[in-house]
Scaffold this motif. Structure first.
Motif, short mmCIF file in Angstrom:
data_model
loop_
_atom_site.label_atom_id
_atom_site.label_comp_id
_atom_site.label_asym_id
_atom_site.label_seq_id
_atom_site.Cartn_x
_atom_site.Cartn_y
_atom_site.Cartn_z
N TYR A 172 0.83 -1.21 0.00
CA TYR A 172 0.00 0.00 0.00
C TYR A 172 0.87 1.26 0.00
CZ TYR A 172 -4.53 -2.26 0.93
OH TYR A 172 -5.68 -2.99 0.84
N ILE A 196 2.27 1.92 -3.44
CA ILE A 196 1.23 2.42 -4.36
C ILE A 196 0.93 3.89 -4.06
CG2 ILE A 196 -1.19 2.20 -5.04
CD1 ILE A 196 -0.98 -0.79 -4.52
N LEU A 197 0.73 4.19 -2.77
CA LEU A 197 0.33 5.55 -2.41
C LEU A 197 1.47 6.55 -2.65
CD1 LEU A 197 -1.83 5.25 0.83
CD2 LEU A 197 -2.54 5.38 -1.55
N THR A 221 1.55 7.23 -6.30
CA THR A 221 0.40 8.06 -6.64
C THR A 221 0.62 9.49 -6.18
OG1 THR A 221 -0.93 6.10 -6.21
CG2 THR A 221 -2.12 8.16 -6.57
N ALA A 273 -6.24 16.55 -7.39
CA ALA A 273 -6.10 15.79 -6.15
C ALA A 273 -5.59 16.69 -5.03
CB ALA A 273 -5.15 14.62 -6.37
N LYS A 294 -8.35 18.99 -3.73
CA LYS A 294 -9.32 18.26 -2.90
C LYS A 294 -8.79 18.10 -1.47
CE LYS A 294 -12.37 14.28 -3.26
NZ LYS A 294 -12.55 12.92 -3.76
N ALA A 295 -7.48 17.88 -1.35
CA ALA A 295 -6.89 17.61 -0.04
C ALA A 295 -6.30 18.87 0.59
CB ALA A 295 -5.85 16.52 -0.16
N ILE A 298 -1.46 14.33 0.28
CA ILE A 298 -1.86 13.35 1.28
C ILE A 298 -1.49 11.93 0.88
CG2 ILE A 298 -4.25 12.95 0.50
CD1 ILE A 298 -3.17 13.54 4.14
N ASN A 299 -1.55 11.63 -0.43
CA ASN A 299 -1.16 10.28 -0.85
C ASN A 299 0.30 10.01 -0.54
OD1 ASN A 299 -3.45 8.96 -1.86
ND2 ASN A 299 -3.38 10.17 -3.75
N THR A 343 0.73 9.78 3.40
CA THR A 343 0.16 8.53 3.90
C THR A 343 1.01 7.35 3.43
OG1 THR A 343 -1.99 9.58 3.67
CG2 THR A 343 -1.99 7.24 4.13
N ASP A 399 -16.33 8.89 -5.17
CA ASP A 399 -15.71 9.04 -6.49
C ASP A 399 -14.48 8.13 -6.58
OD1 ASP A 399 -15.09 9.97 -8.94
OD2 ASP A 399 -14.23 11.86 -8.23
N LEU A 436 -7.64 2.66 -9.26
CA LEU A 436 -6.60 2.58 -8.24
C LEU A 436 -7.19 2.15 -6.89
CD1 LEU A 436 -3.64 3.23 -7.50
CD2 LEU A 436 -4.38 5.55 -7.01
N PRO A 474 -5.77 10.43 7.50
CA PRO A 474 -5.75 11.51 6.51
C PRO A 474 -7.02 12.37 6.53
CG PRO A 474 -5.00 9.46 5.53
CD PRO A 474 -5.51 9.12 6.89
N MET A 492 -14.92 11.61 3.73
CA MET A 492 -14.01 10.90 2.82
C MET A 492 -14.20 11.41 1.40
SD MET A 492 -14.47 7.08 4.39
CE MET A 492 -14.39 6.38 2.75
N ASN A 493 -15.46 11.55 1.02
CA ASN A 493 -15.78 11.99 -0.33
C ASN A 493 -15.29 13.42 -0.58
OD1 ASN A 493 -16.99 11.29 -2.77
ND2 ASN A 493 -18.76 12.58 -2.28
N PHE A 540 -12.72 15.05 1.00
CA PHE A 540 -11.30 15.36 1.16
C PHE A 540 -10.33 14.42 0.46
CE2 PHE A 540 -12.60 17.13 5.48
CZ PHE A 540 -12.71 18.41 4.98
N LEU A 541 -10.68 13.13 0.34
CA LEU A 541 -9.64 12.17 -0.02
C LEU A 541 -9.51 12.00 -1.53
CD1 LEU A 541 -10.07 9.37 2.68
CD2 LEU A 541 -8.64 11.42 2.72
N PRO A 542 -8.31 12.19 -2.06
CA PRO A 542 -8.08 11.91 -3.47
C PRO A 542 -7.98 10.40 -3.68
CG PRO A 542 -6.04 12.63 -2.45
CD PRO A 542 -7.09 12.69 -1.39
N ASN A 543 -8.12 9.94 -4.91
CA ASN A 543 -7.99 8.51 -5.20
C ASN A 543 -6.64 8.03 -4.71
OD1 ASN A 543 -9.65 9.62 -7.94
ND2 ASN A 543 -10.51 7.99 -6.71
N GLY A 544 -6.63 6.81 -4.22
CA GLY A 544 -5.42 6.28 -3.60
C GLY A 544 -5.71 6.12 -2.13
N VAL A 545 -5.57 7.21 -1.40
CA VAL A 545 -5.85 7.14 0.03
C VAL A 545 -7.36 6.93 0.24
CG1 VAL A 545 -6.12 9.60 0.51
CG2 VAL A 545 -5.12 8.13 2.21
N LEU A 546 -8.17 7.37 -0.71
CA LEU A 546 -9.61 7.06 -0.64
C LEU A 546 -9.84 5.56 -0.67
CD1 LEU A 546 -12.59 8.02 -0.69
CD2 LEU A 546 -12.45 8.07 -3.17
N VAL A 579 -7.79 3.29 0.44
CA VAL A 579 -7.41 2.74 1.74
C VAL A 579 -8.55 2.95 2.74
CG1 VAL A 579 -5.78 2.90 3.65
CG2 VAL A 579 -4.96 3.09 1.31
N THR A 614 -11.46 0.65 1.94
CA THR A 614 -11.07 -0.70 2.34
C THR A 614 -11.19 -0.86 3.85
OG1 THR A 614 -9.53 -0.80 0.49
CG2 THR A 614 -9.23 -2.42 2.23
#
Lengths: 89, 557
Positions: A21, A24-25, A28, A36, A39-40, A45-46, A49, B15, B19, B206, B335-336, B338-344, B346, B349
């Motif tokens: 993980y 991957i993160l 990314t 992205a 948004k954060a 943040i990726n 994290t 969203d 990934l 996050p 989550m929707n 703030f989180l970009p794809n990837g950590v979203l 996680v 999951t």
């Protein structure tokens, strides 16, 4: 039952999962575009994290390497300095 | 609310992209792998039900913690954080930690050393078969109802991910959980629980970091909570609890005795889904440390539950209002947002894994109690061991099917935590009264155990019905659960004493190892080398957790 338990030591499982993980993160996070980031709140943040998960995953694998769990024989408790020395924080 | 943007989200859709699905798929591949490995290793019914009593304290401790971190915690406590503010912290610092420490220090030796496989079996040995059957029956019912909550929460996430209708999400989620449990029994359930604990924390941290950045850090959050519907009261835990002028409408007596004592001790010390984790430990010392090891993470869990709840409260102006999202949706909304794809991926999951682990814990508790305490003890006990393992698998199937029905009941509650706390008041509070009196009062008779438990449960249910019918006014649903628990405890205690005075007690010989002050000399000392070090002492570690809990209250008085 010794073999599967050894192979599936929970620290190895968590450590391995977190390393994957984390990779991957982190990748990314390095490639994240402006959408992205917006948004954060401008935080990568990726990336952060991902780095955090790499560190935790590495720590679990290191712990498992340094103190491998004993193979419990069926009903006699084995006296050793094993895992219980590390109550999780 | 001057500058709170109204982020309405009637049909919440996460969203996610490919990934995120890769991250999700990787997790379930690992889970399946553990399931297959554990299945090969499972030999006897002891293995299947209690993981062979071989696990060290740090695994059972994390499993104990994780068994509790299901829908209850993540959606429910965030919902409560948004609805009641900082008073939700009571569920951690007075409502969990002291009871967890008490379980480890005082009660665990009785559970572990008596070699019972379940709480109802302990009731049979201390009292009689009727008490066991009553306790097993109410426990099995409670587990099904709670598994419905977990299943409903799981389906909510599936709905937000895929846009499926709720009923389809519930049925598909149930099928996935079923596969997950039947693959390996409790052994893999415990491993998965520990794993999901780390993943969900990795997904929630996050959310908290970005959320706090958005609202201007802790001081900005405090400022905005003061301007919200909760006002100043949303930042305090004990202020104005002499009356009822606080968000929970609760006074300190209800909080300390209802939540802090009866509800909390009832839940943590007699809830078999929890106690079962400690019974898998490798010796008495590891069993005692199990809930105490779990108390430390429990102290700081509110950072990823209550704080997101408060952030959701100040960001989403229509949260919990008519036409707006329900409080249960606080975390998915964040989550929707703030989180970009990837950590979203996680975080999704982590949520899915947490609800599955929660439901798996309920079903495996149901399964053990149904097979051992209802069927083997009261219907037919003459079959070979494998027969009960098979019956256990059938019970799992039936339990999941019943859980689907219970999920539709849970769907009727806007705040799942309120529903859950009402269930605890019915089932756990009277059990705790019977248990604790039976433990410390040797004279308490078998039938006192039965009648106390029965009347206590009926009275808790009655007080809730009277509240629902508007006859009793407790202000909020949670406050009603505090008082319902109190009523159950008092009625149970009085009935137990009265019945004890007119029925015959058990001879001391049958109570050895089951009551305080009558130890069982025949049980060997199973301590391992190193167990006696001061930093592994249950009393020292337990005292440390309680002191920390008290200290954590200071900024939120």
């Amino acid at each position: 039952m010794a073999a599967p338990r050894q192979l599936f030591d929970i620290r190895r499982v968590i450590g391995g999962l977190f390393l994957v993980y984390g990779l991957i993160l982190t990748a990314t996070g390095l490639l994240d575009g402006s959408a992205a980031l917006r948004k954060a709140e401008g935080i990568r943040i990726n990336l952060w994290t991902g780095i955090g998960m790499l560190v935790i995953g590495g720590a679990f694998l290191l712990w498992e390497r340094l103190r491998p769990s004993e193979t419990p024989s069926d009903d006699s408790p084995v006296a050793d300095e094993g895992d219980a020395a590390h109550p999780a924080p | 609310m001057p500058d709170a943007p109204l982020l309405a989200a009637q049909d919440l859709r996460l969203d996610v992209n490919v990934l995120d699905y890769v991250i999700l798929a990787l997790y379930f591949l690992v889970v399946l792998g553990i399931g297959f490995a554990a299945r090969r290793a499972v030999r006897s019914s002891l293995d299947f039900f209690l993981s062979g009593r071989a696990l060290p304290a740090w695994i059972t401790g994390l499993a104990f913690m994780s068994a509790n971190l299901g829908a209850t915690e993540v959606l429910g406590m965030a919902a409560n954080g948004a609805q009641y503010g900082a008073m939700t912290l009571h569920y951690y610092w007075i409502g969990a930690v002291p009871a967890m420490v008490f379980l480890g220090v005082v009660m665990m030796p009785f559970y572990y050393r008596s070699e019972v496989h379940s709480v109802p079996e302990f009731m049979r040995r201390r009292f009689n078969g009727a008490t066991q059957l009553l306790n097993a029956g109410t426990f099995a019912l409670a587990q099904i109802l709670i598994s419905g909550i977990n299943l409903y929460a799981l389906a909510l996430i599936m709905e937000a991910l895929l846009g499926w209708p709720l009923w389809l999400s519930i049925v598909v989620s149930a099928a996935i959980v079923l596969a997950y449990i039947t693959l390996g029994g409790l052994s893999s359930a415990i491993y998965n629980e520990v794993m999901q604990f780390f993943v969900i924390v990795a997904g929630l941290v996050p959310v908290v970091i970005i959320g706090l950045t958005r609202v201007g850090g802790f001081s900005g959050l405090g400022q905005k909570v003061r301007e919200s519907v909760l006002g100043e009261g949303g930042l305090h835990t004990w202020a104005h609890t002499a009356g009822s002028g606080n968000p929970l409408n609760a006074n300190w007596i209800g909080l300390v005795l209802g939540l802090g004592f009866v509800l909390s001790f009832g839940y943590w010390t007699t809830n078999f889904a929890e106690v079962q984790r400690a019974l898998s430990a490798r010796n008495t010392h590891a069993a005692r440390l199990t809930p105490i090891v779990a108390a430390y993470p429990k102290l700081v869990i509110p950072i990823v539950t209550v704080i997101p709840g408060l952030i959701a409260l100040v960001l989403f102006g229509d949260l919990g209002k008519d036409g707006g999202p329900t409080y249960n949706e606080a975390i998915p909304l964040l989550m929707n947002e703030f989180l970009p794809n990837g950590v979203l991926g996680v975080a999704v999951t982590g949520l899915l894994a947490s609800f599955m682990a929660g439901m798996a814990a309920n079903i495996s508790g149901f399964n053990t109690v149904f097979t051992q305490d209802i069927w083997r003890a009261h219907v037919n006990g003459d079959h070979p061991d494998e027969w009960y393992v098979r019956l256990g698998r059938i019970a799992t199937l039936a339990g999941v099917a019943a859980g689907i029905g219970a999920a539709f009941i849970a769907a009727g509650f806007g705040n799942l935590m309120n529903y859950l706390q009402s269930l605890f008041a019915f089932f756990n509070a009277p059990l705790f009264a019977t248990f604790i009196i039976g433990l410390f009062w040797r004279r308490m008779t078998p039938w006192a155990g039965f009648w106390g438990l029965l009347t206590g449960t009926v009275c808790a249910f009655g007080s809730y019905m009277l509240y629902k019918a508007g006859v009793l006014d407790f202000g909020t649903e949670l406050n009603a659960s505090f008082w319902g628990a109190g009523v159950a405890f008092v009625v149970d205690a009085i009935v137990s004493v009265v019945v004890t005075l007119v029925t015959a007690p058990k001879p001391d010989g049958e109570l050895r190892g089951l009551v305080y002050g009558l130890s069982d000399a025949s049980v060997a000392d199973d301590a391992l080398a190193g167990d006696r070090a001061w930093y592994r002492s249950p009393v020292a570690l337990g005292a440390g957790a309680v002191v920390l809990a008290a200290a954590f209250y200071l900024p939120f008085l």
